[in-house]
Every structure is written in C-alpha cells, then in structure tokens.
Design an enzyme around this catalytic site. Structure first.
Site, PDB file in Angstrom:
ATOM      1  N   ASP A 114       0.852  -1.195   0.000  1.00 19.10           N
ATOM      2  CA  ASP A 114       0.000   0.000   0.000  1.00 19.10           C
ATOM      3  C   ASP A 114       0.890   1.249   0.000  1.00 19.10           C
ATOM      4  O   ASP A 114       1.966   1.263   0.592  1.00 19.10           O
ATOM      5  CB  ASP A 114      -0.906   0.029   1.238  1.00 19.10           C
ATOM      6  CG  ASP A 114      -1.964  -1.064   1.179  1.00 19.10           C
ATOM      7  OD1 ASP A 114      -1.986  -1.808   0.186  1.00 19.10           O
ATOM      8  OD2 ASP A 114      -2.761  -1.169   2.136  1.00 19.10           O
ATOM      9  N   TYR A 328     -13.549  -3.177   0.143  1.00 23.79           N
ATOM     10  CA  TYR A 328     -12.640  -3.159   1.287  1.00 23.79           C
ATOM     11  C   TYR A 328     -13.083  -2.126   2.331  1.00 23.79           C
ATOM     12  O   TYR A 328     -13.274  -0.953   2.015  1.00 23.79           O
ATOM     13  CB  TYR A 328     -11.228  -2.822   0.786  1.00 23.79           C
ATOM     14  CG  TYR A 328     -10.159  -3.040   1.817  1.00 23.79           C
ATOM     15  CD1 TYR A 328      -9.878  -4.316   2.277  1.00 23.79           C
ATOM     16  CD2 TYR A 328      -9.449  -1.971   2.332  1.00 23.79           C
ATOM     17  CE1 TYR A 328      -8.905  -4.513   3.226  1.00 23.79           C
ATOM     18  CE2 TYR A 328      -8.472  -2.171   3.283  1.00 23.79           C
ATOM     19  CZ  TYR A 328      -8.209  -3.440   3.727  1.00 23.79           C
ATOM     20  OH  TYR A 328      -7.248  -3.632   4.678  1.00 23.79           O
TER      21      TYR A 328
END
Length: 890
Positions: A114, A328
């Site tokens: 990420d 998510y």
DNA sequence: GCAAGGTC
C-alpha cells in the site's frame, strides 16, 4: 534466460487483482502461506515469468529482548535505553519463509505494498525476507499506485520507482517510541497501583499515546458534566390563530436569563395584543447528497444509529468484505475514482428484494455522480458489491449491509431540495418569527429517510397584516449539562486530532472499554422520521440504540492524575508531537536515530518526573479505592511471618501479606483454595489448590512463593508461559506450580507425582491429586489428558519405577464392588504402560495415541537446586530530579 | 500483563 519477477502486495486480495490485470486473467494459482499467482508476460521489454504473492500486513513487529520481559527484575525506566528486536508478527503464518522460498531464482522484485508510510516500511520487511540485495545484481522496484484498477496498475508498471527508505525509517521510529513509552508507563503504574489497592479490578493499568488521549476525551466531557451549574432562563412564545392554523412563534431573543425582564416583555406583548406581519421571505434550499462512505463515517453511523460498537462493526464489515458483499472496509477516502463503474454496481443491486426497485430507478432515470469527497489514495469508499438478503447475512450483518447500500444509493441520488418560508412579526417592539419547510425534491432522503427535512406547512401571510394574539406563554427552563460523550463524537475527535487510523480507532476504543476505564451506556433512539415510503425494515435501522461512554472511577482517577502531574501525557498533542517528529524522518530532514533518541529522552524525563510525582495521582486513587489490607479474605499462611494472607479475587487475583507487605500473584484463570493446610518444604508457605475452569480443567497444588519466585533454574516451560520456550518471559502470574517443581523429596513435586513422559510433547504426565472418582493424569506442559480406572478409592504414585520403561509405578485401590481384580481383591500396583490390566483401563482423552512407543523417561533431573534470593521487587533507581518538560519547548 | 500499526 527469461527474467523471473516476484511481486509482493500487502494483502492477498491485492495480489489477486494485480495478477489478474497483468496476466489478462490467464494465470495459475497455487496455495502457500499466501496464494501465489503465476503467469508469463512482458516485463521491461522482455518476456518474463511472474509470481505475484502477498504478505498479510506487517511481517515483523518490535518487542524487547527476553532480558527485559521480566516485570519484577526490569526497572521500567531502563526500557528507554533498552535494545529492541523485530520478530515475526505471526510466526505460525511463516510469511518470511514463504517470501524467501518464492524469491529463490527471481531476478527482479516489485513491491506492491500500500502506498503509505506503513506500506513503505513493509517494503523493507519484504526485502529482508527475500534476501534481495541491490549489490547482487538483482533489481528491486517499487510500484506506486493510487487505486487497484487496471489503469492505475498498468500506469504503476510503466513508472516503477524505488522504495523510500526515509518513510520506512519513520515507521521504525514510531514503533520504537510507542513501544518504549507505552510499556514503561504501563508497567510502572500497573505495578504501583495493583501493589497498593485491592479493588481496582484491572489486570493491567495501561498507558499509550493513542489510548490515553482517547480516554482523556471521555473524561473531559465527564468533568464538564460534573462542573456544570444549571441556570434558569425564560422564553416568550406568543400564539396566533390564522386561517385554521394555530402557530407558536419563536422570539428573536430566543431566551433571557432574567425573570423580571422577561416578564416585562411578556406584559408588553399582552398589552399590544396584535402581531403585525413585517416580512415574508421564501428561499429554495438544498441539502447535499452524501459523498462516498469511509471507515470513520461507517463507525460513527453504526454506533449512533445501529448501536454497534466499532469493534463489532469492523468484524461485521470484514465478514461482508471477505464474503464479497462489500468493498474493502478500511479506507479514508470519500471520493470515488473517476473510472468507478457505478452502472455495474447499481446493476448488482437491481435484483435485491429491498433496494432493487430504487437501484433500477436510478439506472433507468439516470443517476448523479457522487458528491466530490477526499481521495486519500488508499481504497475507494465502502460500496456494496453484491446483492444480499437478511436471511443470508444474519441480523447484525444485514443491518450494516443495509446501511452501506442505503448510503451508496444516496450518493447517486439527487440532492434534497426544499422551500423554506420565513414569516417575521412584530409586537410590542419585539420581533418574532415562524418557519415552514416543504420538500420539492426528496432526492437521497427517500432512501435515507432519517435525514429527511421535517416538513411544516404555513398559511399564506401578507406583509402589513395584523393578527390578534390568542395567548402568550412565558416558558421557564434550565440550561442542562451536555450528555456523556457519544462514541460517534469520540470517533470524530480522534479523527480530528489524528489519534489512531481508520483501522486502529476501533481497537483503541475497545481497549479503554475492556480495561475498565470507560463503560458503554446504551441509549434508545426513536427515529423522528415517519415519511418513509419504503419498507418498515429500512426505517427500523434507525430506531436502535446510540452508545455513550461514561468513564469509570479508574478512568477518571487516571486522567485527573495525569492532569495533576503532567497534562501533556493525556492530551491529544502527544500523538501529533510524535507524528510531527517522525515526519521529519520521513521527509529526510532529520536522522532516524537522532530523532528517536531525542524523543525518547524527552519521554524518559517525563517518565522520571511522573514517577517522582506519583503521590499526586495516588491521592486520587486513595480517595476512590481500598488498600490491599482492607481487601480480600483470609486464605493461607505466609511462610515468612506465619500469619494469614488475604486472597484478593478482583483482577489480577493475588495474595497479600499485610505483615510483610508483599503481594503474591496466583494463576489468573480458575479458582484457588487452601490445599489441606500442607506447606512447601522450601519456604513454609501454605500450599493452594488451583482448579482451572471447565469440566476437564486441571487441579494442581502450588506454593504462592515458588509460583512467584521459582526456586530452581532451568525449568524449561513455566506454567502459562508462551510455548515458544522463552523461559525468561516470567511475568507475574506466570510461574512454577508444584507440577513443575523438581524437588526430590516433596510429595507434590513432579518427581513424586510425575508418572511418565507425555506422548504429545516434552512434558510429563502428572497425577491429578484431587480428580477422584474420575482419576486422571494430565501433562504439565500441554493439554494432554489421560483417564485412569474410574471409581477407584485411591490412586497414588509410589517410589518405585518400572524396570522396563522407567515410568513411576502407581498403586490403585479399586472399589470392592467394581474391582476388576480376581477374588475381589482391591489393591493393585503396576506401570500404566507395561501392566496389561492397567494399560487396558487407561484412555487417552486429548492427544493422538497413548502407548509405550516413543515414550521417554519422566524427565527427572531437570533443574538444579538454587538458593533463594536474587533480585526482588522493582528498583526505583536513583534518578536525578528531572524537571517536567513540555513538548512545546522543543 | 505492557504500545500502535498492518491484516485475517
């Protein structure tokens, strides 16, 4: 040879997305610690073989070495200078081994973690695991992507960069600071207060730069409430009857705090008796549709409208996500990427029995793009991905899913438009008004009815009209204190001050609840919306309970204590201070170790000052809690002064000797009672019998002194210690019961009570001394359990050993009626492994097998006698008087 | 028994 490329993402779902895009969904997938997707495709101009896999968050986390794990022998102030080590966060997952294996033979590593500081830090964890070095010719690349869409993934592949070491180091800095500060304060105040008070009911009294300010917000509100002094006020409300409406007019002054003045105005209005219309205005107003839903907003709505705590909400959301119903759930973003497929998402909902009609209508009658929000570059807003029904999800998950759908449909709906009519009046020189509202376009409020405007009709007025006043009320009221902080308000405060992240806010709130610093109060809420045309199911979502957080005496004493000694410790600035400092590292403006040293030195001084001033906090505790000497009930005799010690059952369970002023912790699970007034031959303390809960819970004797200060070195697994064999990790409540004691003559030691080696582990099977009539052996290391002949009057160990297998010979005194022995004999001696009769009567309860194969000796000779003494108690050190320092001085 | 941050 074709290049081999290993790609690593932060979680399995992202690895899957990346592999799908780059392979055109033509890949083979195999299982491992995490899934590995393989395919061939072009890489930097040549044909390459790809392997795409992932970690599961951080691979490593920091901790202190074993030498600093013992609470009794480590001075907390030494922790600031202590070394730290990184160990695998989840050793069972074998992520490091997995990466190392997959990296073998690979020539290129592409890091798809990420794109935030934590992700940058994990990049270097991955590099470490793979063994890639820039010097060995193998290349390391960083892919920078702002969303997991085909466009962004391909864009990232075309602009591969390098990982940013400074950002990664800033995370290392935060980890070290958080660990050292949190653990030092936590250990000190826990030991101090639990060693002094008996009714704190707190196993641990923790401190942390996120959890403590979080508690601080709750206590601040509590203090506002207790300091609040109500004031009387008066409100003037004239009424008019007009065209069939009775209207209550609002006073421009709203309210006055003087009774006489209010009464004077009332008389003026009564004298006038006429209300004159001075102005009529009409405005078209609009209420904007929501932007995309992020985690924090989901948590707030769930808490205030559904009555779900953040912990539960995240669990439910996680489940909805893994089952494919929503996207998510951990995201800061409220803006959708420009490429987002709204049509497809709406299409997924058209067959839903509850929302299908509304979704279809948006599709056919056109939908609005969601209102612009903020794009944090992490994940798109939380969005329904698949249709679901109440039956398939279960009650709570359905409520949450339902809200996520309503919110999503709301973002695509028109804004709510309404007409607002304001009529202003004058009478006796005073101004009054009344307001009417009428929706012209309900827009998103028809799918989110609790946000609908309250409609009110007004008759038409003309300026200059004079209307007779029908009555004048002077209403008296009291200003009221605010309510306890709602969880939803707390989440807003945490977000505003940067306390925690979308993923950790729920953890901090849960911590202060579980540690008994705040209590959750459930408030019933009644929805005021009755204009819902949809099913009552939708409405019911909003009729649940709101959650508010009331601090407990413990929570209040802690925060007030910090406020007395050093209010920096509980202010939210403490987090921003740390964040600010590590940002210098992230930007390459300051050296990592210099910053860590500098920040830790400040906290060390604060700690030192706190320790010196602890009496100020203690004064608050003294007023609130009972000293150990007034708590508990007399249980067993101290071996030093031979007087009775008190058993304190509130957490952490412990014995307190009032004469010696010593505390002895006992196992935290199960119950303890006096064991036949027997004493330990080493120290004269009376033995306790501890019974663990459950029908198959072990019962075992323990000496309170030995349990806290094991007399023998080399005990390789203390009771309650982690199974990693870390024998130095010996905190309070983790010690040596008699079944681990290698004393050679004491009748309770493992030498006397041990029967044979455990077939499952390296432990010893020990006779449970109070298990009659269901006699049994249990392992002193694992949960292996062996049942012995049932109904025997007595089963005991002897001093004899089996000549064949070295197990202890046991003696069984069978019941006369049920004895299996010939001629009604009852006494039988033998080895439970080699004696055919006994072996046929024993049964393995837990564990795979129980036979003579693979057994070992019973492990005698473990441990070696050692004198008592050594370091006891927490050293206070001899710190110089350090001034309290404020961060603002730096 | 301790922190906060990832993620399952």
């Amino acid at each position: 040879m074709a290049p081999k490329v290993l790609m690593v993402a932060e979680k399995p779902s992202i690895a899957l997305s990346i592999a799908s895009v780059l392979s055109g969904a033509q890949m083979s997938t195999r299982r491992g610690s995490t899934e590995v997707h393989e395919f061939d495709a072009m890489f930097l101009g040549s044909r390459a073989h790809y392997k795409v896999t992932s970690v599961i968050g951080h691979v490593f986390s920091v901790d202190f070495p074993a030498a600093f794990q013992d609470w009794t022998t480590t001075n907390p102030s030494d922790l600031f200078q202590a070394p730290i080590l990184k160990k695998e966060t989840n050793p069972k997952a074998h992520i490091c081994r997995h990466l190392s294996q997959e990296a073998r033979g690979c020539t290129h590593l592409v890091l798809w973690l990420d794109c935030d500081r934590e992700g940058e830090n994990i990049c270097f964890e991955v590099i470490e695991c793979t063994g890639f070095h820039t010097s060995d010719g193998r290349r390391i690349y960083r892919a920078r992507f702002s969303s997991v869409t085909e466009k962004d993934i391909l864009k990232a592949m075309n602009s591969l960069a390098e990982p940013n070491r400074d950002e990664a180091l800033s995370v290392d800095a935060r980890q070290e600071i958080d660990l050292k500060v949190g653990v030092a304060f936590t250990r000190f105040q826990t030991s101090y207060f639990n060693g002094k008070y008996g009714n704190l009911d707190a196993r641990v009294i923790s401190y942390g730069p996120c959890q403590t300010p979080t508690l601080g917000f709750c206590v601040d509100r509590y203090l506002q409430i207790t300091m609040f002094k109500p004031e009387k006020f008066w409100m003037l409300h004239p009424y008019i009857m007009y065209k069939g409406y009775e209207l209550k007019l609002e006073w421009e002054r709203s309210r006055l705090f003087d009774a006489d003045v209010s009464a004077m105005f009332r008389n003026r209005i009564i004298e006038d008796g006429i209300m004159k219309v001075v102005r009529v205005s009409e405005k078209l107003e609009s209420k904007a549709r929501p932007s995309g839903l992020n985690t924090v907003n989901l948590l707030k709505v769930a808490s205030s409208a559904l009555g779900f705590g953040p912990q539960l909400t995240m669990q439910l959301a996680e489940r909805l996500y893994t089952q494919g119903f929503i996207s998510y759930p951990r995201t800061e973003s409220t803006a959708y990427p420009s490429s987002f497929d709204f049509k497809g998402t709406l299409g997924a909902l058209v067959h839903n029995p509850v929302f299908g009609g509304y979704a279809q209508k948006l599709l056919t009658e056109s939908y609005n793009k969601p209102r612009a929000g903020t794009d944090a570059g992490d994940h798109p807003p939380i969005t329904p991905m698949h249709s679901a029904s109440e039956d398939s999800l279960g009650n709570d998950a359905w409520k949450l899913y339902q809200y996520i759908c309503q919110h999503f449909l709301g973002t695509l709906s028109p804004d709510c438009k309404y007409r607002r009519i304001k009529v202003e009046f004058e009478s006796g020189g005073e101004q009054f008004q009344c307001v009417g509202q009428l929706a012209t376009v309900k827009g998103f409020t028809s799918i989110m009815p609790w946000l609908a405007i309250s409609e009110k009709n007004l008759p038409e007025f003309a300026v200059g009209e004079k209307i007779e006043i029908s009555k004048v009320e002077l209403d008296e009221g009291n200003t009221s204190p605010p309510d306890y902080l709602s969880e939803s308000e707390l989440i807003s405060l945490m977000e505003k001050h940067g306390i925690g992240t979308d993923a950790s806010i729920s953890v901090h709130i849960n911590n202060i609840c579980e540690r008994n610093y705040v209590q959750v109060l459930l408030y019933a809420l009644i929805s005021n919306s009755s204009c819902c045309r949809l099913s009552s199911l939708l409405l019911s979502v909003m009729v649940q309970a709101g959650r508010r957080l009331a601090p407990t005496p413990l929570g209040i004493s802690l925060i007030r204590g910090y406020q007395c000694i050093d209010s920096d410790l509980c202010l939210p600035d403490i987090r921003s201070f740390i964040e600010h400092q590590i940002t210098l590292v992230a930007k390459g403006q300051a050296d990592h170790s210099m910053v860590v040293q500098h920040v830790l030195e400040q906290f060390r001084r604060k700690f030192s000052y706190f320790v010196k001033q602890i009496d100020n906090m203690d004064a608050l505790f003294e007023a609130q809690f009972s000293p150990l000497s007034d708590s508990g009930r007399l249980l067993s005799k101290c071996g030093k002064c031979l007087r009775y010690m008190k058993y304190i059952s509130t957490q952490p369970a412990r014995l307190y000797c009032g004469t010696c002023e010593e505390v002895y912790y006992v196992p935290q699970k199960g119950t303890v009672k006096l064991y036949k007034e027997l004493t330990c031959p080493l120290d004269n303390f009376e033995l306790l019998l501890c019974s663990l809960p459950g029908p198959e819970g072990k019962s075992f004797p323990l000496c309170p002194y030995c349990f806290n200060c094991p007399p023998f070195e080399g005990i390789d697994a203390f009771f309650g210690a982690p199974k990693t064999g870390d024998s130095t990790k010996l905190g309070k409540g983790v010690g040596m019961p008699c079944f681990l004691c290698p004393h050679t003559t004491c009748p309770h030691s493992v030498i006397a009570q041990g029967v044979c080696a455990c077939p499952e582990c390296s432990g010893t099977l020990v006779l449970d001394p109070v298990s009659a009539p269901k006699w049994r052996l249990y392992c002193n290391m694992c949960n292996c359990l062996v049942s012995l002949p049932e109904g025997a009057h007595r089963i005991s160990t002897t001093q004899d050993k089996c000549p064949e297998c070295d197990s202890t010979i046991i003696e069984v005194d069978f019941n006369k009626k049920t004895t299996p022995l010939k001629d009604g004999a009852t006494l039988h001696k033998g080895c439970i492994l080699c004696d055919e009769l006994l072996h046929s009567l024993v049964e393995m309860k837990h564990g795979r097998s129980f036979s003579r194969h693979g057994r070992r000796g019973r492990g005698s000779g473990r441990g070696r006698g050692r004198g008592r003494g050594g370091y006891r108690g927490r050293g206070r050190g001899s710190n110089k008087q350090d001034p309290k320092m404020s961060f603002r001085d730096f």
